[in-house]
Design an enzyme around this catalytic site. Structure first.
Site, mmCIF file in Angstrom:
data_model
loop_
_atom_site.group_PDB
_atom_site.id
_atom_site.type_symbol
_atom_site.label_atom_id
_atom_site.label_comp_id
_atom_site.label_asym_id
_atom_site.label_seq_id
_atom_site.Cartn_x
_atom_site.Cartn_y
_atom_site.Cartn_z
ATOM 1 N N CYS A 1 3.667 -21.014 -30.980
ATOM 2 C CA CYS A 1 2.788 -22.048 -30.437
ATOM 3 C C CYS A 1 3.238 -23.445 -30.863
ATOM 4 O O CYS A 1 3.816 -23.615 -31.936
ATOM 5 C CB CYS A 1 1.370 -21.825 -30.927
ATOM 6 S SG CYS A 1 0.780 -20.159 -30.653
ATOM 7 N N ARG B 1 10.092 -24.122 -27.811
ATOM 8 C CA ARG B 1 9.591 -23.196 -28.831
ATOM 9 C C ARG B 1 9.291 -21.812 -28.247
ATOM 10 O O ARG B 1 9.200 -20.848 -28.985
ATOM 11 C CB ARG B 1 8.321 -23.761 -29.471
ATOM 12 C CG ARG B 1 8.569 -24.946 -30.339
ATOM 13 C CD ARG B 1 7.271 -25.514 -30.842
ATOM 14 N NE ARG B 1 6.560 -24.614 -31.721
ATOM 15 C CZ ARG B 1 6.555 -24.688 -33.036
ATOM 16 N NH1 ARG B 1 7.248 -25.624 -33.642
ATOM 17 N NH2 ARG B 1 5.866 -23.838 -33.772
ATOM 18 N N ASN C 1 -1.989 -22.994 -34.636
ATOM 19 C CA ASN C 1 -0.756 -22.198 -34.768
ATOM 20 C C ASN C 1 -0.966 -21.228 -35.908
ATOM 21 O O ASN C 1 -1.493 -21.618 -36.946
ATOM 22 C CB ASN C 1 0.433 -23.084 -35.164
ATOM 23 C CG ASN C 1 1.014 -23.796 -33.983
ATOM 24 O OD1 ASN C 1 0.521 -23.673 -32.873
ATOM 25 N ND2 ASN C 1 2.053 -24.571 -34.229
ATOM 26 N N GLY C 2 -0.492 -20.004 -35.757
ATOM 27 C CA GLY C 2 -0.593 -19.032 -36.840
ATOM 28 C C GLY C 2 -1.539 -17.901 -36.480
ATOM 29 O O GLY C 2 -1.880 -17.706 -35.304
ATOM 30 N N LYS D 1 22.772 -11.950 -29.058
ATOM 31 C CA LYS D 1 22.995 -13.021 -28.061
ATOM 32 C C LYS D 1 22.827 -12.475 -26.648
ATOM 33 O O LYS D 1 22.175 -13.083 -25.812
ATOM 34 C CB LYS D 1 24.399 -13.645 -28.209
ATOM 35 C CG LYS D 1 24.653 -14.458 -29.453
ATOM 36 C CD LYS D 1 23.860 -15.742 -29.566
ATOM 37 C CE LYS D 1 22.491 -15.567 -30.127
ATOM 38 N NZ LYS D 1 22.170 -15.782 -31.461
ATOM 39 N N GLU E 1 19.154 -11.453 -25.785
ATOM 40 C CA GLU E 1 18.217 -12.568 -25.616
ATOM 41 C C GLU E 1 18.348 -13.248 -24.258
ATOM 42 O O GLU E 1 17.353 -13.609 -23.643
ATOM 43 C CB GLU E 1 18.461 -13.630 -26.700
ATOM 44 C CG GLU E 1 17.918 -13.269 -28.050
ATOM 45 C CD GLU E 1 18.123 -14.386 -29.057
ATOM 46 O OE1 GLU E 1 17.141 -14.835 -29.647
ATOM 47 O OE2 GLU E 1 19.279 -14.809 -29.271
ATOM 48 N N HIS F 1 30.487 8.949 -35.008
ATOM 49 C CA HIS F 1 29.394 9.669 -35.663
ATOM 50 C C HIS F 1 28.147 9.705 -34.779
ATOM 51 O O HIS F 1 27.056 10.031 -35.252
ATOM 52 C CB HIS F 1 29.087 9.023 -37.019
ATOM 53 C CG HIS F 1 30.267 9.034 -37.939
ATOM 54 N ND1 HIS F 1 30.718 10.178 -38.547
ATOM 55 C CD2 HIS F 1 31.139 8.054 -38.300
ATOM 56 C CE1 HIS F 1 31.797 9.912 -39.275
ATOM 57 N NE2 HIS F 1 32.077 8.615 -39.133
ATOM 58 N N LYS G 1 11.155 -20.125 -30.617
ATOM 59 C CA LYS G 1 12.191 -20.762 -31.436
ATOM 60 C C LYS G 1 11.910 -20.602 -32.924
ATOM 61 O O LYS G 1 12.812 -20.324 -33.700
ATOM 62 C CB LYS G 1 12.306 -22.244 -31.070
ATOM 63 C CG LYS G 1 13.446 -22.967 -31.772
ATOM 64 C CD LYS G 1 14.800 -22.439 -31.354
ATOM 65 C CE LYS G 1 15.956 -23.064 -32.091
ATOM 66 N NZ LYS G 1 17.185 -22.243 -31.984
HETATM 67 O O1 M6R Z 1 14.529 -20.140 -37.717
HETATM 68 P P1 M6R Z 1 15.241 -18.931 -38.220
HETATM 69 O O2 M6R Z 1 16.700 -19.127 -38.346
HETATM 70 O O3 M6R Z 1 14.651 -18.425 -39.514
HETATM 71 O O4 M6R Z 1 14.980 -17.830 -37.143
HETATM 72 C C1 M6R Z 1 15.299 -16.490 -37.355
HETATM 73 C C2 M6R Z 1 15.312 -15.735 -36.046
HETATM 74 O O5 M6R Z 1 14.055 -15.755 -35.447
HETATM 75 C C3 M6R Z 1 16.332 -16.314 -35.071
HETATM 76 O O6 M6R Z 1 17.614 -16.317 -35.621
HETATM 77 C C4 M6R Z 1 16.371 -15.504 -33.759
HETATM 78 O O7 M6R Z 1 16.888 -14.237 -33.984
HETATM 79 C C5 M6R Z 1 17.145 -16.304 -32.716
HETATM 80 N N1 M6R Z 1 16.398 -16.384 -31.505
HETATM 81 C C6 M6R Z 1 18.488 -15.750 -32.422
HETATM 82 O O8 M6R Z 1 19.169 -16.414 -31.422
#
Ligand code: M6R
Length: 587
Positions: free
Chosen positions: A2, A27, A99-100, A469, A472, A488, A582
């Protein structure tokens, strides 16, 4: 997750807030809303979907000097207008965004319902606005203080009162106050108001702020005492947070790696050497992170093993509770996080602090929560990263960990030389012809159901990161494996034409990974080689510079470009993948 933006000042508040929400889109969210104070009344607009091209004239809110807006990433309750924020109290005089997560919302909701509060949504947030309403006879500040003291979990909330004030409290999730000329902002992150002011004041955990026409006043939530704040001037520029000539943030940020690697390497060498000494002296070092940052930590474990012959332990932050019993005052925790706000990492840090262990963080966002709770911080200097998919922050984090590993081996100068050469090679590599070559591969792969990635040694964690990558951006099932693990089990997944990306660095694992590629090819697999040298087993070769121990840094870049083009070809949004956010501020 959020996003929050609130405004009080002479400009048209709904327009400022709508613009702020557009800046927060990166975000990740699924619905949004704005509340404003217009002619003494609170008016709301809430929508499911993206803010996109929405204009103030579409909102039907009229002119207002005070407004609050929110982008919601659903946790409690489905994606709907009624669950979107702001939420109103029973009287309609308070509008609140949050938020939270309110972990004890069920018991609070029952209690408030028994006191005749009417709930209209399924959201945990709604309990906060009714709690504030419950105590409003004490005045807004005391009501917020009391309400905040009853919430369990990490939160940040902003409440707009029809009497003309805004109050906000931070109990775990970030909030920043922006101070312009006679105008004030409160936001979950700085880009929301960066085009208006660069002067900011950070709310610490356990603090609240009251903003009226005279400006902000900060208080400690527990003691109620006024807290003094310093105005910090942010040196980010607005352009850095915009797309410029690029179509998407993701490709812009991938290309920016031409510069960001240099910036990441520019670290204070004395500090690097000091921390390397601490790693040597520690009774156990843990590298903790989530998602991509978690894979960076895993690569860090390999860097330390190979370069410094030092065993450091990698742990996924959400799994760290299983390791907590190993913490003691001489333990060292190295937290890696671009946002500095990831809830699971913050929990691991809290556990370390409780046992008086030392915490060092590698961060990209200045002023983030982790910065405040760490003993030492390395900024990785990748600049604002807006695409949800992390790219330039990742290679910057890898660079700093590699420097630390070399420093721990007493070979900092050698590590720095290697990284400078790597940065220069990446600069040459990232040209339009290179991108075109990878785009052609994306055209061949975009209809694949599965893509597998294999690597060995330093490039095993990078095979796992490559899978993240592709998942996502393209929603294709992608999975990374250690090359030696295929036989394996996973090799059973290979059939005619199955794409398999092979990370074949020019190191001591080269011949073995090529053998693994042969095994896949023998079962019909289509082999895409990422390597400094071509090999007969590759059906498609993507050349990368020979970067020695820095191979993880160069090998991930072509996969980042591939992931971007897979999304574009499939008509997906590369910057805002579905269901993702994000900064992941909930556990
Ligand atoms: O803000 P952070 O680096 O702690 O975030 C960790 C993960 O949420 C973040 O790396 C996520 O896996 C990304 N979307 C990867 O591209």
């Amino acid at each position: 997750m959020c996003g929050i933006i609130a405004y009080l000042g002479p400009k048209d508040a709904p327009s400022v807030v709508l613009d702020g929400l557009k800046k927060l889109e990166y975000r990740g969210y699924d619905s949004w809303g704005i509340g404003c104070l217009s002619k003494g009344k609170i008016l709301l607009v809430k929508k499911v979907g993206k803010v996109g091209q929405a204009k103030t004239s579409d909102l039907g809110l009229g002119a207002a000097g005070m407004a609050v807006g929110h982008t919601r990433w659903a946790t409690h309750g489905g994606i709907s207008e009624k669950n979107a924020h702001p939420h109103l109290d029973c009287s309609g005089k308070l509008a609140l965004v949050h938020n939270g997560i309110v972990e004890n919302y069920q018991e609070l909701r029952k209690r408030l319902q028994a006191q005749n509060h009417k709930f209209v949504s399924e959201s945990d947030t709604e309990v906060i606005v009714h709690l504030v309403e419950n105590y409003l006879n004490l005045g807004l500040r005391k009501a917020v203080e009391r309400a905040a003291s009853e919430l369990k979990g990490r939160s940040a909330f902003v409440v707009l009162d029809s009497s003309g004030e805004i109050a906000a409290a931070r109990t775990g999730s970030p909030l920043i106050v922006g101070c312009g000329e006679g105008e004030f902002f409160i936001a979950s992150d700085i880009p929301a108001f960066l085009s208006h002011t660069r002067k900011v004041m950070y709310l610490d955990d356990g603090q609240m702020v009251m903003i009226g026409k005279a400006g902000p006043q900060f208080f400690d939530l527990a003691s109620g005492k006024e807290a003094k704040k310093r105005v910090v001037e942010i040196d980010w520029n607005v352009e850095a947070a915009e797309k410029g000539d690029y179509e998407h943030f993701l490709i812009k940020e991938i290309m920016e790696q031409k510069d960001t690697l240099w910036q990441a390497i520019s670290q204070d060498e004395a500090k690097i050497a000091k921390v390397a000494g601490q790693i040597k002296d520690a009774y156990g070092t843990f590298l903790v992170g989530c998602g991509t940052a978690g894979k960076v930590c895993m690569a860090g474990e390999y860097f330390f093993a190979k370069i410094a012959r030092k065993h450091v332990n990698f742990a996924v932050a959400s799994e760290f509770p299983s390791y907590e019993s190993f913490l003691q005052p001489r333990t060292l925790m190295i937290a890696v996080s671009q946002s500095g706000e990831t809830a699971d990492v913050l929990e691991a840090i809290a556990a370390a602090r409780k046992k008086k262990a030392r915490v060092i963080s590698l961060l990209n966002v200045f002023g983030s929560t982790m910065m405040r709770v760490s003993d030492e911080v390395f900024m990785v200097n990748a600049g604002v990263e807006k695409a949800v998919v992390s790219t330039k922050a990742t290679t910057a984090q890898l660079s700093v960990l590699l420097l630390l590993a070399y420093a721990s081996a007493g070979r900092l100068a050698e590590g720095k030389r290697l990284l400078l050469d790597t940065a220069s090679a990446v600069n040459d590599m990232l040209n339009p012809r290179y991108e075109e070559h990878i785009k052609r591969l994306a055209e061949r792969l975009h209809q694949s159901e599965h893509i597998y990635i294999i690597g060995r040694g330093l490039n095993y964690p990078i095979a796992l990161e490559a899978a993240i990558k592709i998942q996502e951006t393209s929603y294709i099932h992608a999975e990374g494996f250690a090359g030696g693990e295929l036989k394996h089990g996973p090799i059973a997944l290979i059939s005619r034409g199955t794409p398999c990306i092979v990370m074949a660095a020019n190191d001591d694992s080269f011949h073995e990974i090529i053998s693994n590629a042969m095994e896949v090819k023998a079962r019909g697999g289509h082999i895409i080689g990422i390597s400094p040298q071509n090999n007969e087993v590759f059906d498609y070769w993507i050349k990368v510079p020979d970067a020695g121990n820095a191979s993880p840094i160069v090998n991930i870049i072509p996969v980042q470009i591939l992931a971007y083009h897979l999304a574009v070809i499939k008509g997906l949004d590369p910057d805002m993948p579905r269901n993702l956010a994000k900064s992941v501020t909930v556990k």
